[in-house]
Design a protein around this motif. Structure first.
Motif, PDB file in Angstrom:
ATOM      1  N   TYR A 182       0.808  -1.215   0.000  1.00 39.71           N
ATOM      2  CA  TYR A 182       0.000   0.000   0.000  1.00 39.71           C
ATOM      3  C   TYR A 182       0.847   1.272   0.000  1.00 39.71           C
ATOM      4  CZ  TYR A 182      -4.402  -2.517   0.918  1.00 39.71           C
ATOM      5  OH  TYR A 182      -5.514  -3.312   0.825  1.00 39.71           O
ATOM      6  N   GLY A 183       2.039   1.213   0.588  1.00 33.85           N
ATOM      7  CA  GLY A 183       2.855   2.424   0.643  1.00 33.85           C
ATOM      8  C   GLY A 183       4.103   2.209   1.463  1.00 33.85           C
ATOM      9  N   VAL A 184       4.986   3.214   1.454  1.00 33.12           N
ATOM     10  CA  VAL A 184       6.219   3.186   2.231  1.00 33.12           C
ATOM     11  C   VAL A 184       6.227   4.388   3.161  1.00 33.12           C
ATOM     12  CG1 VAL A 184       8.740   3.317   2.153  1.00 33.12           C
ATOM     13  CG2 VAL A 184       7.519   1.962   0.451  1.00 33.12           C
ATOM     14  N   ILE A 185       6.440   4.131   4.442  1.00 34.98           N
ATOM     15  CA  ILE A 185       6.520   5.196   5.443  1.00 34.98           C
ATOM     16  C   ILE A 185       7.981   5.446   5.750  1.00 34.98           C
ATOM     17  CG2 ILE A 185       5.915   5.871   7.796  1.00 34.98           C
ATOM     18  CD1 ILE A 185       3.529   3.946   7.593  1.00 34.98           C
ATOM     19  N   VAL A 186       8.409   6.705   5.646  1.00 33.06           N
ATOM     20  CA  VAL A 186       9.787   7.079   5.955  1.00 33.06           C
ATOM     21  C   VAL A 186       9.808   7.678   7.345  1.00 33.06           C
ATOM     22  CG1 VAL A 186      11.767   8.458   5.277  1.00 33.06           C
ATOM     23  CG2 VAL A 186      10.276   7.486   3.523  1.00 33.06           C
ATOM     24  N   SER A 187      10.431   6.966   8.283  1.00 34.98           N
ATOM     25  CA  SER A 187      10.568   7.446   9.652  1.00 34.98           C
ATOM     26  C   SER A 187      12.040   7.346  10.003  1.00 34.98           C
ATOM     27  CB  SER A 187       9.692   6.601  10.586  1.00 34.98           C
ATOM     28  OG  SER A 187       9.777   7.058  11.908  1.00 34.98           O
ATOM     29  N   ASP A 188      12.385   6.750  11.150  1.00 41.32           N
ATOM     30  CA  ASP A 188      13.800   6.500  11.431  1.00 41.32           C
ATOM     31  C   ASP A 188      14.354   5.502  10.430  1.00 41.32           C
ATOM     32  OD1 ASP A 188      12.043   4.629  12.550  1.00 41.32           O
ATOM     33  OD2 ASP A 188      13.567   3.913  13.948  1.00 41.32           O
ATOM     34  N   LYS A 189      13.460   4.673   9.884  1.00 40.47           N
ATOM     35  CA  LYS A 189      13.800   3.727   8.827  1.00 40.47           C
ATOM     36  C   LYS A 189      12.696   3.771   7.778  1.00 40.47           C
ATOM     37  CE  LYS A 189      16.278   0.640  11.984  1.00 40.47           C
ATOM     38  NZ  LYS A 189      16.366  -0.726  12.565  1.00 40.47           N
ATOM     39  N   HIS A 190      12.839   2.956   6.734  1.00 39.89           N
ATOM     40  CA  HIS A 190      11.786   2.847   5.727  1.00 39.89           C
ATOM     41  C   HIS A 190      10.925   1.631   6.072  1.00 39.89           C
ATOM     42  CE1 HIS A 190      14.576   5.476   3.705  1.00 39.89           C
ATOM     43  NE2 HIS A 190      13.756   5.639   2.698  1.00 39.89           N
ATOM     44  N   TYR A 191       9.615   1.838   6.116  1.00 36.08           N
ATOM     45  CA  TYR A 191       8.700   0.756   6.464  1.00 36.08           C
ATOM     46  C   TYR A 191       7.687   0.557   5.329  1.00 36.08           C
ATOM     47  CZ  TYR A 191      10.474   1.389  11.228  1.00 36.08           C
ATOM     48  OH  TYR A 191      11.275   1.493  12.336  1.00 36.08           O
TER      49      TYR A 191
END
Length: 314
Positions: A182-191
């Motif tokens: 569904y998507g990629v979340i960019v936080s401290d890492k890529h999820y």
């Protein structure tokens, strides 16, 4: 207004006429330049007298006439400065996303190709000097390696609504995961977030831990009610929990830093009479919030809720 300022406005208006797809009307000119209608008419007439063969009238359903310039008319006015190149290089160094770095590199090369050779030679040596003068240095930080090929394959799969399959470390071993991405979340890492049909629920996976990724020739139907933006709003960092209302109060000694800080998309800030700053937002992820608050040391107090205060005191 000086003649120089008027010239700058005419050039700016010319670029606006070229870049506008829907066209500009007199009201648009008047509003943008905060001038009288008569001045807006004069500016438009001056440009149209200079480039009569480049003007297109845009069909519209209202009574206002709209115009634009044929694409490319004002390209000779576009130039790139030392600051433009230095800013792109600066942003390239800031991003942790290797795919974004590659895109920025390609963009810089395209701009170089559009810049006359003599001019670029004269500014080439100034770029590093400018970055150094601005106090820029590469930050050192821990960063997981995300393969650009992995990101490219995930993007391709999400655009085509195709399932992906990959190996992922679970319970001290590796398991083959099939996912509707569904998507990629960019936080401290890529999820990577997606729907796992095996567990019949949404799941998160660290992109740097994904191995042997394959884009399958099998399509999926995305949940129409799913919004990546709304999904992120329910969490702090990437942790999904029932949202709670957070109220924090920061000491006035860090007020300027807090007022320029982004804690969460739902945040609301207010400077109190004593100079302290109140921050409110709604999300889940208590442990991630506590981790963030440790950075502020004794400069922050948790006002609400009690459960967050209990978590940080644990």
């Amino acid at each position: 207004m000086s003649r120089l300022n008027k010239t700058e406005q005419i050039i700016e208006l010319a670029m606006m006429f070229q870049n506008s797809y829907c066209g500009l009307c007199i009201d648009d000119i008047q509003e943008h330049f905060e001038c009288s209608r008569r001045s807006a008419e004069r500016m438009k007439s001056l440009l149209f007298d200079l480039f009569p063969e480049k003007v297109e009238e845009v069909p519209t359903s209202d009574k206002k006439k709209r115009w634009r310039f044929i694409k490319g008319t004002m390209n000779f006015l576009i130039s790139f400065t030392v600051e433009d190149f230095a800013s792109l290089m600066y942003f390239k160094q800031l991003t942790k996303d290797e795919n974004k770095k590659k895109i920025l590199d390609e963009l810089i090369e395209k701009l170089k190709a559009l810049t006359p050779r003599r001019k670029f030679q004269s500014i080439q040596t100034d770029i590093e000097a400018l970055m150094e003068a601005q106090g820029f240095a590469v930050r050192q930080y821990s960063r997981p390696l995300v393969q650009s090929k992995t990101m490219e394959d995930l993007s391709r799969a999400m655009l085509a609504y195709k399932k992906v399959q990959f190996d992922y470390p679970i319970d001290k071993g590796r398991r083959k995961i099939t996912l509707n991405p569904y998507g990629v979340i960019v936080s401290d890492k890529h999820y990577l977030v997606g729907f796992n049909e095996y567990v019949n629920d949404l799941r998160l996976y660290k992109v740097d831990k994904i191995a042997n990724l394959k884009v399958l020739e099998e399509y999926y139907l995305k949940d129409e009610n799913f919004s990546l933006t709304e999904y992120c709003k329910n969490s702090f960092s990437i942790y999904q929990e029932d949202p709670i209302t957070i109220t924090l109060e920061f000491d006035k000694s860090v007020a300027e830093d807090v007022l320029n800080y982004h804690f969460h998309p739902t945040q609301k800030m207010k400077q109190l009479e004593n100079g302290n700053v109140q921050v409110k937002f709604i999300c889940g992820g208590k442990y991630a919030i506590c981790h963030e608050l440790f950075k502020w040391g004794g400069k922050v107090q948790i006002k609400k809720p009690v459960e967050l205060l209990q978590t940080i005191s644990f």
